[in-house]
Scaffold this motif. Structure first.
Motif, short mmCIF file in Angstrom:
data_model
loop_
_atom_site.label_atom_id
_atom_site.label_comp_id
_atom_site.label_asym_id
_atom_site.label_seq_id
_atom_site.Cartn_x
_atom_site.Cartn_y
_atom_site.Cartn_z
N PHE A 68 4.27 13.00 -7.32
CA PHE A 68 4.13 11.81 -6.47
C PHE A 68 4.19 12.22 -5.01
CE2 PHE A 68 5.11 7.06 -6.51
CZ PHE A 68 5.03 6.89 -5.14
N HIS A 74 2.32 7.29 -2.41
CA HIS A 74 2.69 6.02 -1.75
C HIS A 74 1.65 5.63 -0.70
CE1 HIS A 74 4.32 8.96 1.08
NE2 HIS A 74 4.42 8.02 1.97
N GLN A 79 3.72 2.12 -6.03
CA GLN A 79 5.15 1.79 -5.92
C GLN A 79 5.70 1.63 -7.32
OE1 GLN A 79 4.98 -1.36 -2.44
NE2 GLN A 79 6.98 -1.40 -3.40
N THR A 81 8.86 0.27 -9.37
CA THR A 81 10.06 -0.55 -9.23
C THR A 81 10.87 -0.49 -10.52
OG1 THR A 81 8.82 -2.03 -7.80
CG2 THR A 81 10.88 -2.89 -8.71
N ASP A 229 13.77 7.74 -9.28
CA ASP A 229 14.56 8.12 -8.11
C ASP A 229 15.90 8.77 -8.46
OD1 ASP A 229 12.59 7.09 -6.35
OD2 ASP A 229 13.23 5.11 -6.97
N ARG A 239 3.88 -1.15 -9.51
CA ARG A 239 3.48 -2.43 -8.91
C ARG A 239 1.98 -2.60 -9.03
NH1 ARG A 239 2.75 -5.46 -3.97
NH2 ARG A 239 4.24 -7.20 -4.01
N PRO A 392 5.37 -9.41 -8.86
CA PRO A 392 4.68 -10.68 -8.63
C PRO A 392 3.15 -10.57 -8.60
CG PRO A 392 5.66 -9.86 -6.59
CD PRO A 392 6.09 -8.92 -7.68
N GLY A 398 4.65 -18.24 -11.25
CA GLY A 398 5.15 -19.09 -12.32
C GLY A 398 4.59 -18.76 -13.69
N LEU B 45 18.41 -2.51 -6.87
CA LEU B 45 17.43 -3.56 -7.21
C LEU B 45 17.15 -4.43 -5.98
CD1 LEU B 45 18.64 -4.66 -10.77
CD2 LEU B 45 16.79 -3.09 -10.19
N PHE B 48 14.62 -2.82 -3.88
CA PHE B 48 13.27 -2.98 -4.40
C PHE B 48 12.73 -4.39 -4.17
CE2 PHE B 48 14.00 1.04 -6.53
CZ PHE B 48 12.79 1.66 -6.26
N ARG B 51 10.76 -4.10 -1.07
CA ARG B 51 9.50 -3.36 -1.18
C ARG B 51 8.53 -3.96 -2.19
NH1 ARG B 51 10.24 -1.64 3.43
NH2 ARG B 51 11.38 0.30 3.81
N ASN B 52 9.05 -4.81 -3.07
CA ASN B 52 8.21 -5.31 -4.16
C ASN B 52 8.00 -6.82 -4.11
OD1 ASN B 52 6.96 -5.34 -6.85
ND2 ASN B 52 8.90 -6.22 -7.53
N SER B 53 8.99 -7.55 -3.63
CA SER B 53 8.85 -9.01 -3.62
C SER B 53 9.41 -9.54 -2.30
CB SER B 53 9.53 -9.62 -4.84
OG SER B 53 10.85 -9.16 -5.00
N PRO B 156 6.76 -7.90 0.53
CA PRO B 156 5.34 -8.21 0.39
C PRO B 156 5.01 -9.65 0.01
CG PRO B 156 6.08 -6.70 -1.33
CD PRO B 156 7.17 -6.78 -0.33
N THR B 157 5.94 -10.37 -0.62
CA THR B 157 5.62 -11.77 -0.94
C THR B 157 6.19 -12.74 0.10
OG1 THR B 157 7.59 -12.08 -2.35
CG2 THR B 157 5.60 -11.30 -3.44
N PHE B 223 9.01 -18.30 -7.58
CA PHE B 223 8.11 -17.51 -8.40
C PHE B 223 7.63 -16.26 -7.68
CE2 PHE B 223 7.16 -21.86 -10.27
CZ PHE B 223 7.99 -21.66 -11.37
N PRO B 336 12.93 5.98 -2.23
CA PRO B 336 12.26 5.62 -3.50
C PRO B 336 10.78 5.30 -3.34
CG PRO B 336 14.36 4.48 -3.30
CD PRO B 336 14.08 5.11 -1.97
N VAL B 337 10.38 4.68 -2.25
CA VAL B 337 8.95 4.36 -2.13
C VAL B 337 8.11 5.57 -1.76
CG1 VAL B 337 8.71 1.88 -1.80
CG2 VAL B 337 9.38 3.30 0.13
N CYS B 338 8.63 6.44 -0.94
CA CYS B 338 7.85 7.61 -0.52
C CYS B 338 8.06 8.80 -1.45
CB CYS B 338 8.20 8.03 0.90
SG CYS B 338 8.03 6.72 2.11
N TRP B 385 7.70 5.12 6.12
CA TRP B 385 7.08 4.02 5.34
C TRP B 385 6.44 3.05 6.31
CZ3 TRP B 385 5.38 2.70 0.79
CH2 TRP B 385 5.27 1.36 0.41
N ARG B 389 0.21 -3.67 4.99
CA ARG B 389 0.55 -5.10 4.89
C ARG B 389 1.54 -5.52 5.97
NH1 ARG B 389 3.65 -3.53 -0.54
NH2 ARG B 389 5.71 -3.06 0.31
#
Lengths: 538, 398
Positions: A68, A74, A79, A81, A229, A239, A392, A398, B45, B48, B51-53, B156-157, B223, B336-338, B385, B389
């Motif tokens: 990676f 990246h 990504q 998770t 990690d 993701r 997501p 939903g 968590l 994350f 980075r994820n939500s 990101p959300t 959501f 963790p992301v890189c 990082w 976005r």
């Protein structure tokens, strides 16, 4: 006609990773993909409205962080998770769960067996010791035990050294571990049937063996030896689905100047005077190169894509008998909402983990009995995840995407091809099992994709739909993988290499075979190495 | 309620009645008198979620000042090293202010709320310094820390969460921009700022509407993977973004006792914040001198070989076959992301130019025993990082 420095066959994660390393080293590389999309079994498919299915591989742990990092994935959008929990639903209405918090898991285990909750500490350490042993060799070409080359002797000595370092008792333990069944192994630690059943799943996933079959303890290790990690044994979601792994690898490959040719697969690897000269595609095109790297499994590579006369008899026979039996199927489901499982407390964090529905060792073994009799399990082992709970991007807000990995599912039904009707019955069997624990599940189903080994073979090209490109048993591991004498990624013909999961260290979305193969190719070409070394746990 | 006070104990922010419902760990640390959560459920968590939500961080304890009056711009321009005339109403500026020796007192964000009206946010309390700096200016400095409750909504959300919250026009809000909205009859200020290096917003509101805002936000993010995050997660994102933290990357100059323990903006890689085209600003003379003479220290971002985190490490350079000690690590982590072993550090010039190879002496413990590794490190330019976005306007919906 243009001659490439190398042709890599198959744009799965190993093909792409191998191609990326070769391109990074400055080679002019083309990667050939039979489908008009990339990824092989590492793919996100948009098959229903705004849902993206990780329709083959579905979780990520084994992908080596060294790879990676070296390919800067990246920067190409990847990504991973991690997810936290796990749960097994029980026939009596109860459940057994594990959580990200160690002490919460302890309490949950103790609810089923205080003995087992205590025993888990020793079990974890013993399994971790085996992980630590194998993890050091993932990014290493297996040494040839018959060779007197300094490199092989050095690597053999390294394995031997790590082995002896364990001490007498643990050396015995290791030899037993690598050959015994997962059921016997778990029996030595635990008494609770549901805890054993829950842990035994990792011993059979992707394998045409039952929990009582010798060699399944190692398969358990294969599912524990990855990390997210540095958390060894942890699993995560890519993701955007598993296709994000392939997309990022392809982005890296193309960023290094590599060329992707998708839409027509390799019909034949061309050999002249015992040397590789290129490939002929199914559409009639020929591509020329003195190096061809196959990311396909060994059976597909040698039995389907080569001329029989280019291969020696003994080698050919070994390939024919390489164990690559199909044992698993997949259901990919679009859901109108999150299904409820009344057994669980409200807002249980385990919903983001893997869920299972077999609560006894007896049921685990019975599921295998059906496979032996040539049919799918009537009470199957399902490894169910709802990636959209964490990610997501996989389904509209939903709504949810549910991935069900199912064992056992045979490549042929009672020796003949699957019919569409049987495929649907197989899907129904799995849906009914889940519905027993979730009353609203069936009403939430919007779309189901059912995949037996037949579909997996036809689409992803995996022989018999075997997710590991060949079983992970001692006779097919390390210097025996795929075939004794050919474990160092070189094929039987000059210029032909293998980089798929049929080679060491085997299957799973790891990309280690690809990296090891690239290192060998660059070494043969006297190019400087761009493949990273193992970080090391110590 | 501007703050919940436990007598003789830690303060609780206006969001506490809401955050406590998520808190399964009861782990917190002090932030200017407030109990600030390290994590609510699991730090990893929560990271994350950023980075994820979407991760929601309660930044109410942040020190805040309202700067107003006819000379507010002139005052701020005199106070900080960057040119505040360029920061139009509706824009936000990252800035540092220095003492007369050109040493950084603090960094912070300055929000140009309306024409001539600003909010300064910082880690430290600066009323004394600001008041002294304001002599001769027609300006009002009003400490408003407890009068403004604030949440960072990052990930990101987060844009989709803002849309679901009904914030019309949020799609046009650019990085370092701010907008005002009505929320239940109160003014809600939303800025596209943050400490995570990702797409994200910060929401600022009167404490009386804090709980209602929390509820609306979590409904909007239902959501979209929204979850509260603590400092553990934020700190990871901060290092990946390459941002500075006071007491780690620098010690506020006013607090240093020992000589040479403070840092100038140049020594923190903040050259871009120092604008010598301004005739006057505090520390200008000393900084001009330093620019001529050369700085002593340099902040470095390091990409370190291997996976052993470089906490508390010395940094070395190779000179004539010998390793010489040139500085130390200030923040370190496995990203963790890189999937990179990253660190920030402070090294002596001329070492540490982008592209230079340095060495980091890392000690790490495995089952009681310690090991040491000298890991090669490359000095990198820019954040570790920095996803597209973060900047995209309008941001892509989740």
């Amino acid at each position: 006609m243009k001659t490439y420095d190398a042709i890599v066959v198959g744009a799965g994660h190993n093909g792409l990773a191998n191609a990326a390393f070769l391109a990074k080293a400055g080679l002019d590389v083309v990667c050939i993909e039979k489908n008009d999309y990339i990824g092989g079994a590492t793919v996100s498919r948009n098959l229903y409205k705004d849902w993206y299915y990780s329709n083959c591989s579905y979780v990520c742990s084994l992908l080596r962080p060294e790879i990676f990092r070296a390919l800067e994935l990246h920067k190409h959008g990847l990504q991973v998770t991690p997810y936290g929990g796990s749960c097994t639903f029980m026939e009596n209405g109860d459940y057994y769960a594990s959580y990200p918090d160690h002490e919460v898991t302890y309490r949950e285990m103790a609810r089923h067996s205080k003995h087992d909750a205590d025993a888990y500490v020793r079990y974890s350490a013993d399994v971790m010791r085996q992980c630590r042993f194998i993890r050091d060799f993932l990014l290493t070409t297996p040494p040839d035990p018959t060779s007197l080359k300094p490199k092989d002797l050095r690597n053999l000595a390294k394995i031997g050294g790590k082995f002896f370092e364990m001490g007498e008792d643990r050396m015995y333990e290791t030899i037993r571990f690598w050959t015994m069944s997962v059921a016997e192994y778990l029996d030595e630690y635990f008494e609770s049937d549901v805890i054993k059943a829950s842990l035994s799943g990792s011993g059979i996933i992707g394998t045409a063996l039952g929990i009582h079959s010798p060699g399944t303890a190692y398969v358990l290790l294969h599912h524990y030896m990855g990390d997210v990690d540095g958390n060894v044994g942890a699993w995560g979601y890519a993701r955007g689905g598993m296709g994000a792994v392939a997309d990022a690898l392809c982005g890296a490959f193309q960023g290094y100047g590599g060329e992707l040719r998708a839409g027509s697969g390799v019909d034949q690897i061309i050999v002249k005077n015992g040397k590789v000269r290129g490939v002929a595609l199914e559409n009639g095109d020929e591509i020329s190169s003195r190096i061809v790297v196959s990311g396909m499994d060994v059976k597909r590579t040698f039995l389907k894509c080569m001329d029989r006369s280019d291969l020696d008899e003994e080698f050919y026979n070994r390939v024919r008998h390489f164990k690559i039996r199909g044992s698993s199927g997949k259901l990919n489901i679009a859901l109108d909402g999150l299904p409820t499982f009344p057994a669980l407390p409200e807002n249980s964090p385990v919903m983001d983990g893997d869920l299972h529905f077999i609560d006894s060792m007896e049921r685990m073994e019975r599921a295998y009995d059906d496979w032996k009799e040539g049919t799918w399990s009537k009470d199957p082992y399902i490894d169910m995840t709802i990636p959209s709970f964490t990610d997501p991007t996989m389904a509209p807000p939903g709504k949810h995407f549910m991935s069900c990995f199912i064992q056992y599912c045979p490549p042929l039904v009672e020796g003949r091809e699957w019919t569409d009707e049987e495929r649907d019955q197989f899907g129904e069997t799995c849906i009914e099992q889940i519905a027993r624990f979730s009353p609203d599940f069936k009403d939430l189903i919007l779309h189901v994709e059912v995949r037996t080994p037949k579909e997996i073979e036809n689409e992803a090209g995996l022989t018999e739909g075997n997710i590991f490109h060949g079983e992970l048993t001692m006779d097919q591991l390390l210097f025996n993988r795929p075939i004794p004498g050919y474990a160092q990624y070189r094929g039987p013909v000059a210029g032909l290499y293998m980089c798929g999961s049929s080679t060491h260290p085997g299957g799973g979305v790891m990309a280690a075979p690809a990296a090891n193969a690239a290192r060998e190719i660059l070494s043969d070409l006297k190019r400087s190495n761009v493949v990273p070394e193992n970080f090391g746990d110590d | 309620m501007s703050a919940f006070e436990v007598e003789q104990g830690k303060l609780r922010t206006p969001f506490w009645p809401k955050t406590r419902a998520f808190d399964r760990l009861s782990e917190s640390h002090d932030w200017k008198g407030y109990a600030s959560a390290d994590a609510y459920l699991e730090g990893g968590l929560e990271y994350f979620a950023i980075r994820n939500s979407t991760g929601v961080f309660d930044l109410s304890p942040m020190t805040k000042y309202r700067i107003s009056g006819p000379d507010s711009l002139a005052f701020l321009d005199r106070l900080v090293t960057r040119d505040m005339k360029k920061i139009r109403p509706g824009r936000v500026a990252y800035a540092v202010w220095c003492d007369d020796q050109g040493q950084v007192i603090d960094d912070g964000t300055i929000f140009h709320l309306r024409d001539g009206e600003y909010r300064v946010c910082s880690q430290e309390r600066h009323l004394a310094w600001f008041t002294a700096a304001a002599i001769g200016f027609d300006v009002t400095i009003d400490e408003e820390t407890t009068r403004v409750a604030a949440l960072a909504v990052q990930g990101p959300t987060s844009f989709s969460v803002m849309q679901n919250l009904g914030l019309d026009g949020i799609e046009n809000l650019k990085m370092f921009g701010l907008m005002h909205f009505d929320f239940h009859g109160e003014e809600l200020m939303v800025s596209r700022t943050g400490f995570t290096g990702d797409l994200g917003y910060e929401l600022w509101i009167a404490p009386g509407k804090a709980e209602a805002l929390w509820d609306a936000l979590f409904e909007a993010g239902k959501f979209l993977g929204i979850r509260p995050i603590g400092t553990y997660a934020l700190e990871m994102a901060r290092i990946e973004a390459g941002y500075l933290a006071p007491y780690l990357e620098f010690i506020p100059a006013e607090e240093t006792v020992r000589t040479g323990r403070s840092r100038s903006p140049f020594e923190l890689g903040l050259d871009w914040l120092v604008d010598f085209s301004k005739p006057v600003f505090n520390g200008r003379r000393a900084l001009a001198d330093e620019q001529r003479r050369g700085s002593t220290w340099r902040l470095v971002k390091l990409d370190i070989e291997g996976n052993k985190e470089a906490h508390h490490s010395y940094v070395y350079a190779r000179k004539g076959g010998r390793m010489i000690n040139i500085g130390f690590i200030t923040s370190a982590m496995w990203s963790p992301v890189c999937k990179q072993n990253i660190a920030l550090g402070s090294v002596k010039t001329p070492h540490g130019k982008p592209g230079d190879t340095l060495w980091v002496e890392i000690y790490y413990q495995r089952e009681m025993h310690w090991s040491r590794v000298m890991a090669k490190a490359t000095v990198v330019d820019g954040p570790f990082w920095d996803p597209p976005r973060r900047r995209a306007t309008p941001p892509a919906p989740a």
